[in-house]
Structure formats: C-alpha cells, structure tokens
Motif scaffolding. Structure first.
Motif, PDB file in Angstrom:
ATOM      1  N   THR A  21       0.832  -1.192   0.060  1.00  0.00           N
ATOM      2  CA  THR A  21      -0.035   0.075  -0.121  1.00  0.00           C
ATOM      3  C   THR A  21       0.926   1.168  -0.105  1.00  0.00           C
ATOM      4  O   THR A  21       0.689   2.193  -0.679  1.00  0.00           O
ATOM      5  CB  THR A  21      -1.010   0.077   1.094  1.00  0.00           C
ATOM      6  OG1 THR A  21      -1.747  -1.272   0.860  1.00  0.00           O
ATOM      7  CG2 THR A  21      -1.857   1.143   1.267  1.00  0.00           C
ATOM      8  N   LEU A  22       1.904   1.237   0.699  1.00  0.00           N
ATOM      9  CA  LEU A  22       2.908   2.299   0.780  1.00  0.00           C
ATOM     10  C   LEU A  22       3.450   2.415  -0.504  1.00  0.00           C
ATOM     11  O   LEU A  22       3.480   3.737  -1.133  1.00  0.00           O
ATOM     12  CB  LEU A  22       4.077   2.186   1.835  1.00  0.00           C
ATOM     13  CG  LEU A  22       3.336   2.221   3.442  1.00  0.00           C
ATOM     14  CD1 LEU A  22       4.506   1.756   4.299  1.00  0.00           C
ATOM     15  CD2 LEU A  22       2.980   3.664   3.675  1.00  0.00           C
ATOM     16  N   ALA A  23       3.965   1.567  -1.225  1.00  0.00           N
ATOM     17  CA  ALA A  23       4.908   1.650  -2.298  1.00  0.00           C
ATOM     18  C   ALA A  23       3.619   2.240  -3.425  1.00  0.00           C
ATOM     19  O   ALA A  23       3.984   2.896  -4.398  1.00  0.00           O
ATOM     20  CB  ALA A  23       5.314   0.237  -2.774  1.00  0.00           C
ATOM     21  N   ALA A  28       1.499   6.361  -7.236  1.00  0.00           N
ATOM     22  CA  ALA A  28       0.655   7.317  -7.673  1.00  0.00           C
ATOM     23  C   ALA A  28       0.852   8.618  -7.626  1.00  0.00           C
ATOM     24  O   ALA A  28       0.959   9.375  -8.559  1.00  0.00           O
ATOM     25  CB  ALA A  28      -0.770   6.878  -7.042  1.00  0.00           C
ATOM     26  N   SER A  29       1.652   9.083  -6.411  1.00  0.00           N
ATOM     27  CA  SER A  29       1.943  10.399  -6.309  1.00  0.00           C
ATOM     28  C   SER A  29       3.130  10.745  -7.383  1.00  0.00           C
ATOM     29  O   SER A  29       3.113  11.988  -7.755  1.00  0.00           O
ATOM     30  CB  SER A  29       2.481  10.588  -4.831  1.00  0.00           C
ATOM     31  OG  SER A  29       2.944  11.901  -4.522  1.00  0.00           O
ATOM     32  N   ALA A  30       4.196   9.874  -7.327  1.00  0.00           N
ATOM     33  CA  ALA A  30       5.310  10.212  -8.262  1.00  0.00           C
ATOM     34  C   ALA A  30       4.577  10.356  -9.797  1.00  0.00           C
ATOM     35  O   ALA A  30       5.245  11.124 -10.411  1.00  0.00           O
ATOM     36  CB  ALA A  30       6.216   9.197  -8.225  1.00  0.00           C
ATOM     37  N   ARG A  31       3.615   9.275 -10.032  1.00  0.00           N
ATOM     38  CA  ARG A  31       3.132   9.444 -11.553  1.00  0.00           C
ATOM     39  C   ARG A  31       2.513  10.989 -11.674  1.00  0.00           C
ATOM     40  O   ARG A  31       2.502  11.525 -12.654  1.00  0.00           O
ATOM     41  CB  ARG A  31       2.227   8.473 -11.680  1.00  0.00           C
ATOM     42  CG  ARG A  31       3.055   7.138 -11.988  1.00  0.00           C
ATOM     43  CD  ARG A  31       1.891   5.992 -12.260  1.00  0.00           C
ATOM     44  NE  ARG A  31       2.614   5.044 -12.433  1.00  0.00           N
ATOM     45  CZ  ARG A  31       2.640   3.773 -11.609  1.00  0.00           C
ATOM     46  NH1 ARG A  31       1.825   3.871 -10.437  1.00  0.00           N
ATOM     47  NH2 ARG A  31       3.263   2.793 -11.866  1.00  0.00           N
ATOM     48  N   ALA A  37       7.048  13.471 -17.729  1.00  0.00           N
ATOM     49  CA  ALA A  37       8.627  13.409 -17.525  1.00  0.00           C
ATOM     50  C   ALA A  37       9.106  12.346 -16.688  1.00  0.00           C
ATOM     51  O   ALA A  37      10.703  12.063 -16.664  1.00  0.00           O
ATOM     52  CB  ALA A  37       8.869  15.060 -16.932  1.00  0.00           C
ATOM     53  N   VAL A  38       8.485  11.774 -15.955  1.00  0.00           N
ATOM     54  CA  VAL A  38       8.790  10.606 -15.061  1.00  0.00           C
ATOM     55  C   VAL A  38       7.942   9.466 -15.290  1.00  0.00           C
ATOM     56  O   VAL A  38       6.836   9.380 -15.293  1.00  0.00           O
ATOM     57  CB  VAL A  38       8.708  10.895 -13.488  1.00  0.00           C
ATOM     58  CG1 VAL A  38       9.288   9.838 -12.556  1.00  0.00           C
ATOM     59  CG2 VAL A  38       9.588  12.118 -13.361  1.00  0.00           C
ATOM     60  N   GLN A  39       8.933   8.217 -15.631  1.00  0.00           N
ATOM     61  CA  GLN A  39       8.049   6.984 -15.823  1.00  0.00           C
ATOM     62  C   GLN A  39       8.544   6.103 -14.413  1.00  0.00           C
ATOM     63  O   GLN A  39       9.525   6.089 -13.906  1.00  0.00           O
ATOM     64  CB  GLN A  39       8.800   6.283 -17.000  1.00  0.00           C
ATOM     65  CG  GLN A  39       8.429   4.809 -17.131  1.00  0.00           C
ATOM     66  CD  GLN A  39       9.209   4.162 -18.216  1.00  0.00           C
ATOM     67  OE1 GLN A  39      10.143   4.700 -18.657  1.00  0.00           O
ATOM     68  NE2 GLN A  39       8.813   2.855 -18.372  1.00  0.00           N
ATOM     69  N   VAL A  40       7.320   5.778 -13.928  1.00  0.00           N
ATOM     70  CA  VAL A  40       7.244   5.084 -12.716  1.00  0.00           C
ATOM     71  C   VAL A  40       7.036   3.461 -12.778  1.00  0.00           C
ATOM     72  O   VAL A  40       6.086   3.127 -13.508  1.00  0.00           O
ATOM     73  CB  VAL A  40       6.527   5.558 -11.694  1.00  0.00           C
ATOM     74  CG1 VAL A  40       6.518   4.807 -10.242  1.00  0.00           C
ATOM     75  CG2 VAL A  40       6.580   7.160 -11.408  1.00  0.00           C
ATOM     76  N   GLY A 157       6.893  10.085  -2.814  1.00  0.00           N
ATOM     77  CA  GLY A 157       6.890  10.015  -4.293  1.00  0.00           C
ATOM     78  C   GLY A 157       6.871  11.151  -4.856  1.00  0.00           C
ATOM     79  O   GLY A 157       7.549  11.486  -6.001  1.00  0.00           O
ATOM     80  N   ALA A 158       6.029  12.296  -4.587  1.00  0.00           N
ATOM     81  CA  ALA A 158       6.296  13.744  -5.131  1.00  0.00           C
ATOM     82  C   ALA A 158       8.035  14.099  -5.016  1.00  0.00           C
ATOM     83  O   ALA A 158       8.133  14.782  -6.132  1.00  0.00           O
ATOM     84  CB  ALA A 158       5.305  14.439  -4.207  1.00  0.00           C
ATOM     85  N   LEU A 159       8.605  14.096  -3.909  1.00  0.00           N
ATOM     86  CA  LEU A 159       9.802  14.376  -3.826  1.00  0.00           C
ATOM     87  C   LEU A 159      10.627  13.996  -4.871  1.00  0.00           C
ATOM     88  O   LEU A 159      11.548  14.535  -5.638  1.00  0.00           O
ATOM     89  CB  LEU A 159      10.064  14.240  -2.476  1.00  0.00           C
ATOM     90  CG  LEU A 159      11.982  14.780  -2.291  1.00  0.00           C
ATOM     91  CD1 LEU A 159      11.793  15.952  -1.709  1.00  0.00           C
ATOM     92  CD2 LEU A 159      12.433  13.535  -1.566  1.00  0.00           C
TER      93      LEU A 159
END
Length: 169
Positions: A21-23, A28-31, A37-40, A157-159
C-alpha cells in the motif's frame, strides 16, 4: 522532441499489504507529480533484478521488517542483484520505505548498509511506518494504514518525481 522520461523504480515486498500500500501510494504520487517527465515502475522483489536497477534513474526499496531485518524476498532480490550491481550504480539516488510492527530501525540500517556498499546516494529520509502489531494474530493480519502514513509515502513519491524532473538527482 523532448527529453526521454526519467525513470523511478520501486522494488517492494509485502506480507500483509502494508508495504504494498505504501509503495502504491508513493508510485501514484510520483506519477501525478512527474507526469510524462517521469516513468514509474513498480516491481515485486521477486520480479526485479539488477537490470531494472541499472535502467532506473532512482530507486525506492520498500520492505516490511521481519525479525528485525529486511524480508526474505527483499533479501533474495539483493542476493541476486548485489554483485551484478557492484561498481555500476555509484551515486544512483535511492530512498527507503519500511513498515514494521514496533521498530524498523534495524531494517533501515541494513538497507542503508547495502546501498552504501553499492555506493548509492540516499536522497530522502526513510519513511518508516510502525503498525504496532505485537501479537501473532495482529502481525499476520492484513493491514489498513492510516491516512498519515499514506501521505508520508505520497510526499516521498512527489519529492522523488520532482527531483528527477528538475534534474536535482
């Protein structure tokens, strides 16, 4: 034509759903933040290998603490990947997600030692979520994490996405 997307890899293992769940919250936040610009990529530890780490611009290792250590599946990932990575990922940014019943610090220290041996660069404070599970039944139970824990994973993830997109790391 724009630059190729930067790649964030999340290698995870989970027994009770907490680490997964954390991952997923982190990814999701990183996406959301990284957009195109960022592929997760989110890979279970059993499916990940050295080639995945080498192809990534940054990596997150996400594991539950099991008997004051990384999980067996995460250990297997490192057993298979460590020597193929040795000397090939100096300075590669990484971050950690650890879910634990009561402590988590031995697991963080173990992961940091592994990353140090690979000469990777920690770019954020580890996210540690303690579930306070202490009985055999509570330890084995499927975990429902509080919003605060998920938000900490989302912030990481956002960072990471922002840092990759801006070329900070």
């Amino acid at each position: 034509m724009g630059a190729a997307p930067r790649r964030l890899l999340v290698v995870w293992h989970s027994f009770t759903g907490a680490t997964r769940t954390l991952a997923e919250a982190l990814a999701a936040s990183a996406r959301d933040v990284g957009g195109e610009a960022v592929q997760v990529s989110v890979l279970h530890a059993a499916d990940a290998g050295a080639e995945d780490v080498l192809a990534a611009d940054a990596v997150v290792f996400a594991t539950p603490e099991t008997l004051a250590s990384i999980s067996g599946a995460m250990k297997d990932f490192f057993d298979r990947s460590y020597y193929p990575l040795l000397g090939r990922c100096e300075g590669k940014p990484y971050a950690l997600l650890v879910s634990a019943g009561s402590d988590g610090h031995p697991t963080i220290a173990q992961l940091q030692r592994i990353a140090l041996g690979l000469r990777m660069r920690e770019v954020a404070e580890p996210v540690l979520v303690c579930t306070h599970a202490q009985t055999p039944e509570a330890i084995a139970a499927v975990k429902q994490l509080p919003e605060e824990a998920l938000e900490r994973a989302r912030e990481l993830g956002a960072l990471l996405a922002a840092g990759l997109e801006l070329g900070i790391f």
